[in-house]
Write an enzyme that holds these catalytic residues in place. Structure first.
Site, PDB file in Angstrom:
ATOM      1  N   ASP A 124       0.795  -1.248   0.000  1.00 52.12           N
ATOM      2  CA  ASP A 124       0.000   0.000   0.000  1.00 52.12           C
ATOM      3  C   ASP A 124       0.819   1.284   0.000  1.00 52.12           C
ATOM      4  O   ASP A 124       0.296   2.341   0.360  1.00 52.12           O
ATOM      5  CB  ASP A 124      -0.945   0.034   1.208  1.00 52.12           C
ATOM      6  CG  ASP A 124      -2.125  -0.903   1.077  1.00 52.12           C
ATOM      7  OD1 ASP A 124      -2.228  -1.585   0.040  1.00 52.12           O
ATOM      8  OD2 ASP A 124      -2.945  -0.953   2.013  1.00 52.12           O
ATOM      9  N   HIS A 168      -0.505   5.170   0.777  1.00 50.39           N
ATOM     10  CA  HIS A 168      -0.023   5.951   1.914  1.00 50.39           C
ATOM     11  C   HIS A 168       0.650   7.247   1.469  1.00 50.39           C
ATOM     12  O   HIS A 168       0.305   8.337   1.929  1.00 50.39           O
ATOM     13  CB  HIS A 168       0.970   5.124   2.732  1.00 50.39           C
ATOM     14  CG  HIS A 168       0.366   3.907   3.360  1.00 50.39           C
ATOM     15  ND1 HIS A 168       1.031   3.145   4.297  1.00 50.39           N
ATOM     16  CD2 HIS A 168      -0.835   3.303   3.192  1.00 50.39           C
ATOM     17  CE1 HIS A 168       0.260   2.128   4.676  1.00 50.39           C
ATOM     18  NE2 HIS A 168      -0.871   2.209   4.002  1.00 50.39           N
ATOM     19  N   ASP A 192      -3.298  -7.566  -5.622  1.00 47.42           N
ATOM     20  CA  ASP A 192      -4.667  -7.053  -5.671  1.00 47.42           C
ATOM     21  C   ASP A 192      -4.670  -5.548  -5.515  1.00 47.42           C
ATOM     22  O   ASP A 192      -3.647  -4.935  -5.194  1.00 47.42           O
ATOM     23  CB  ASP A 192      -5.542  -7.716  -4.599  1.00 47.42           C
ATOM     24  CG  ASP A 192      -5.172  -7.300  -3.169  1.00 47.42           C
ATOM     25  OD1 ASP A 192      -5.227  -6.093  -2.863  1.00 47.42           O
ATOM     26  OD2 ASP A 192      -4.840  -8.175  -2.348  1.00 47.42           O
ATOM     27  N   GLU A 244      -7.622  -2.744  -3.808  1.00 43.77           N
ATOM     28  CA  GLU A 244      -8.927  -2.565  -3.185  1.00 43.77           C
ATOM     29  C   GLU A 244      -9.496  -1.179  -3.453  1.00 43.77           C
ATOM     30  O   GLU A 244     -10.711  -1.023  -3.566  1.00 43.77           O
ATOM     31  CB  GLU A 244      -8.796  -2.789  -1.669  1.00 43.77           C
ATOM     32  CG  GLU A 244     -10.089  -2.660  -0.893  1.00 43.77           C
ATOM     33  CD  GLU A 244      -9.871  -2.876   0.591  1.00 43.77           C
ATOM     34  OE1 GLU A 244     -10.731  -3.514   1.226  1.00 43.77           O
ATOM     35  OE2 GLU A 244      -8.847  -2.413   1.123  1.00 43.77           O
ATOM     36  N   GLU A 258      -7.765   5.616  -4.525  1.00 38.51           N
ATOM     37  CA  GLU A 258      -6.514   6.013  -3.873  1.00 38.51           C
ATOM     38  C   GLU A 258      -5.311   5.741  -4.769  1.00 38.51           C
ATOM     39  O   GLU A 258      -4.267   6.374  -4.612  1.00 38.51           O
ATOM     40  CB  GLU A 258      -6.387   5.301  -2.524  1.00 38.51           C
ATOM     41  CG  GLU A 258      -7.345   5.884  -1.493  1.00 38.51           C
ATOM     42  CD  GLU A 258      -7.287   5.192  -0.150  1.00 38.51           C
ATOM     43  OE1 GLU A 258      -7.101   5.894   0.871  1.00 38.51           O
ATOM     44  OE2 GLU A 258      -7.426   3.958  -0.105  1.00 38.51           O
ATOM     45  N   TYR A 297     -19.234   0.469   2.146  1.00 42.73           N
ATOM     46  CA  TYR A 297     -17.785   0.311   2.194  1.00 42.73           C
ATOM     47  C   TYR A 297     -17.250  -0.129   0.827  1.00 42.73           C
ATOM     48  O   TYR A 297     -16.248   0.404   0.338  1.00 42.73           O
ATOM     49  CB  TYR A 297     -17.367  -0.772   3.204  1.00 42.73           C
ATOM     50  CG  TYR A 297     -17.844  -0.640   4.619  1.00 42.73           C
ATOM     51  CD1 TYR A 297     -18.424   0.524   5.094  1.00 42.73           C
ATOM     52  CD2 TYR A 297     -17.711  -1.707   5.509  1.00 42.73           C
ATOM     53  CE1 TYR A 297     -18.857   0.615   6.404  1.00 42.73           C
ATOM     54  CE2 TYR A 297     -18.128  -1.620   6.814  1.00 42.73           C
ATOM     55  CZ  TYR A 297     -18.715  -0.464   7.258  1.00 42.73           C
ATOM     56  OH  TYR A 297     -19.135  -0.371   8.556  1.00 42.73           O
TER      57      TYR A 297
END
Length: 727
Positions: A474, A478, A547, A549, A553, A631
């Site tokens: 991630d 971030h 993956d 999600e 972002e 969500y």
């Protein structure tokens, strides 16, 4: 290429990371079987499973899947298993919404099907798998009877390759199948020295084998059993394997046999709102000098091919695991074009149809101005330090970005310059905690894999702390927030850049270093220029591959990159961010954000509207933190920023709203709790800014509807300037 202008892939910097970031070896994840690592190592690529954990999880090369068999299957092989599943072989799971005629909740491609296996008679329990040349588009995988053996089977594994190629050195080839051979027939020589075999398996699928001996003599394959086709001992040469979907495609493979890609490369330039970029390949093989490569393109590639590349598309297609059908293209390079770069997008609300710089043309009505100014004063009085100095780079970055957007909105849109200046000073102080590396879990430079990671896992022993940042998971999610915050601060206070530019550039280089000249970080750790989006997962073995999600972002990082490049005057970085946003917009609409006319995701799945978590091998309409529909949809919305109108088209938002959030829908917006409610209504501003504006400005508004990483001030200004407040 026909586009001349700014080179998009110039290095950001070449020096070591800032002195405030310490160097440390001994990363918790060992570099399994990596030979002569030398420079930086990729951590988020399609081949990562070959160097992690058991080394036995698959690599999804598109369109093929490769797995080290490790003695498994009917063939009990220790070679490299090859599989390819047709679209009809996907397996669908039940819906996660309790409504009639709901779409499938997930789909997956079965693992463990070993159609053909590249192996050797010498392979057994001591077989060793090693790798080298871990590059953005490729890796070399080696199988040896034992560590240090001079006999080796080398496979150059490259995204989009049309053949799985094995280079044999002093081994007895063993072509195996756990699906069982039904028939094998010699099929002549497409060229002198290339021996072709046509294989039919018991599942009815047809595969082609091309053997190219170094000495030019027949490989003399013999069918030993229903699982084993064996060649001559002490053999040197190449064996290439391809799936044949129909007879009309056979000659396409024949013309390409004898050559294969060994590595991929990207280049490009931008001029005004147009960019052209190329994907090209180094190649090998005995016939490579006179043979043009055959490579498989994904749907979003085909959409953006320049005319000369488009003319080289063939009628050969194979299904991919999660990206629709791949099309075989003849060529050693492709040229792709994006003609609507979002160059005019700034910090202000923006729409793709805006032809001029929206930042200078937006004004708020006096009524809206007065209302938002009262709210901004409240938000500016919040404790920025308490919200940003956290034990998580992700949540800290979200808070810094939120306050940066608030300060920008006050300064440029609300005529609150003095209040904004005071808030800016506090924001700079909060950012300094990170630029001087004094946060709760400081960053460190990992000298093993080479990158900036949180020290959290080193301190706690927990691989999953802060979403696995220490394990390279991630990072684009971030650090994108930090880039945006820094871009705003530097825009409002250029003097701030002197002390902070190197730190922010280090974050850029960790996630998105564009050049192999930079030996401190791998090239494009997160963004995959073949798939057109980023991957998460980092250094975690995963049966279904990498993956993603949160597609939004992912776009946030590209947006932060663009705006940071603009703020610091790095024209290459700004152009790269613009191109990444354009490519993302295309790929997200092809694969993640699913309108009713989508042809790349299965018909039984497109009703979900978003993929949820898109893996390399499956799509699962959930999140890692819950299955509530707000969500699942909302994680592909956050953060609502100027780029949201680019990646989330009005058609898509309209269909999604009617499906999930409108009156009478599955999960009515009015019933959503907490910060997700604000996110959903801010997203509504794309298609109905008046309704969004009225929601955010209603009397007795519940501040609990605003996510901790969002600003009510920004949401109201965003809705108003997209057309929600006309008086």
């Amino acid at each position: 290429m026909g586009c001349y202008g700014q080179d998009i892939f110039q290095p950001v910097a070449l020096g070591e990371p800032p002195n405030s970031i310490g160097l440390r070896d001994g990363h918790p994840v060992p570099r399994l079987g990596i030979s002569d690592p030398g420079g930086p190592l990729e951590t988020n690529k399609f081949y990562q499973n070959f160097v992690l954990g058991s080394q036995g999880s698959p690599s999804f090369v598109m369109p093929y899947t490769l797995t080290w068999a490790k003695g498994s299957g009917n063939a009990l092989s220790w070679g490299m298993a090859i599989s390819h599943l047709d679209e009809s072989q996907k397996v669908f799971g039940p819906s996660n919404a309790d409504i009639p005629n709901a779409p499938a909740g997930y789909y997956i491609n079965a693992l463990g099907i070993q159609s053909l296996i590249l192996s050797a008679a010498e392979f057994g329990q001591n077989t060793a798998l090693t790798t080298d040349s871990l590059l953005p588009f490729s890796v070399n995988v080696h199988l040896q009877p034992s560590f240090g053996s001079g006999s080796v089977l080398t496979m150059p594994v490259v995204q989009g390759m049309s053949f799985v190629t094995g280079q044999y050195v002093n081994l007895q080839p063993a072509i195996q199948s756990s699906v069982f051979f039904r028939s094998i027939a010699a099929a002549g020589q497409p060229a002198p020295g290339i021996y072709k075999y046509r294989v039919t398996l018991e599942d009815g699928k047809i595969w082609l084998i091309y053997a190219i001996p170094v000495n030019g003599l027949t490989p003399n394959f013999q069918l030993v059993s229903s699982t084993l086709l064996r060649g001559l001992p002490n053999w040197y040469g190449d064996i290439q394997i391809a799936k044949l979907p129909d007879d009309s495609s056979e000659s396409i493979y024949d013309n390409a046999a004898g050559a294969y890609p060994t590595a991929g490369h990207i280049a490009g330039s931008a001029h005004n709102t147009t960019a052209q970029y190329s994907l090209s390949w180094s190649k090998g093989g005995a016939y490579s000098a006179n043979t043009t490569l055959l490579m498989f393109a994904l749907p979003h590639h085909c959409d953006s091919f320049e005319s000369s590349t488009r003319s080289n598309m063939t009628n050969l297609t194979l299904a991919t695991t999660t990206k629709g059908n791949a099309t075989a293209v003849v060529g050693d390079f492709w040229v792709l074009e994006e003609t609507s770069l979002p160059v005019s997008m700034g910090f202000a609300p923006w729409r793709p149809e805006d032809a001029t710089d929206a930042q200078g043309s937006l004004t708020l009505s006096q009524a809206a101005l007065s209302l938002i100014q009262n709210i901004s004063a409240i938000e500016a009085s919040q404790n920025m330090s308490a919200q940003s100095n956290l034990n998580s780079m992700y949540y800290s970055g979200k808070a810094l970005s939120k306050f940066a957007q608030l300060v920008y909105t006050m300064h440029d849109l609300l005529d609150q310059q003095e209040l904004a200046k005071a808030a800016l000073l506090e924001l700079e102080s909060c950012f300094e905690v990170f630029s001087t590396n004094r946060q709760q879990f400081p960053l460190l430079y990992d000298t093993d894999w080479k990158g900036l990671v949180s020290s959290a896992s080193y301190v706690t022993g927990d691989p999953g702390v802060d979403f696995g940042n220490s394990y390279y998971n991630d990072h684009h999610f971030h650090y994108g927030y930090f880039l945006h915050a820094a871009a705003v601060i530097g825009y409002l206070d250029p003097t701030w850049l002197v002390a902070n530019k190197d730190y922010v550039n280090a974050l850029v280089r960790d996630v998105s270093n564009p050049s192999s000249l930079d030996q401190w970080f791998p090239v494009f750790r997160s963004f995959d220029w073949y798939h057109g989006h980023s991957w998460a997962k980092g250094l975690f073995e995963s049966g279904d591959g990498k993956d993603e999600e949160s597609s939004s972002e992912d776009a946030m990082f590209a947006y932060g990159l663009k705006m940071w490049g603009k703020t610091v005057g790095d024209a290459s970085m700004e152009a790269r961010g613009n191109l990444m946003l354009s490519v993302l917009s295309r790929s997200l609409q092809n694969y993640f954000l699913i309108t009713s006319d989508n042809t790349n995701q299965p018909a039984d799945f497109i009703g979900n509207k978003v993929t949820g978590i898109l893996f390399e091998n499956k799509a699962d309409h959930v999140t890692y933190f819950g299955a509530d529909l707000s969500y699942v949809q909302g994680i592909h919305m956050i953060p609502i920023m100027p780029f949201s109108t680019l990646t989330r088209t009005q058609q898509f938002v309209h269909e999604e709203w009617l499906t999930y959030f409108a009156d009478g829908a599955v999960r009515q917006a009015i019933d959503i709790d907490g910060g997700w409610k604000g996110i959903v209504y801010a997203n509504l501003a794309n298609i109905n800014p008046s309704a969004a504006y009225n929601f955010f400005t209603q009397p007795n508004f519940d501040w609990g509807w605003i996510d901790g990483g969002a600003s009510l001030t920004w949401y109201i200004a965003y809705s108003a300037l997209l057309g929600g407040a006309t008086t």
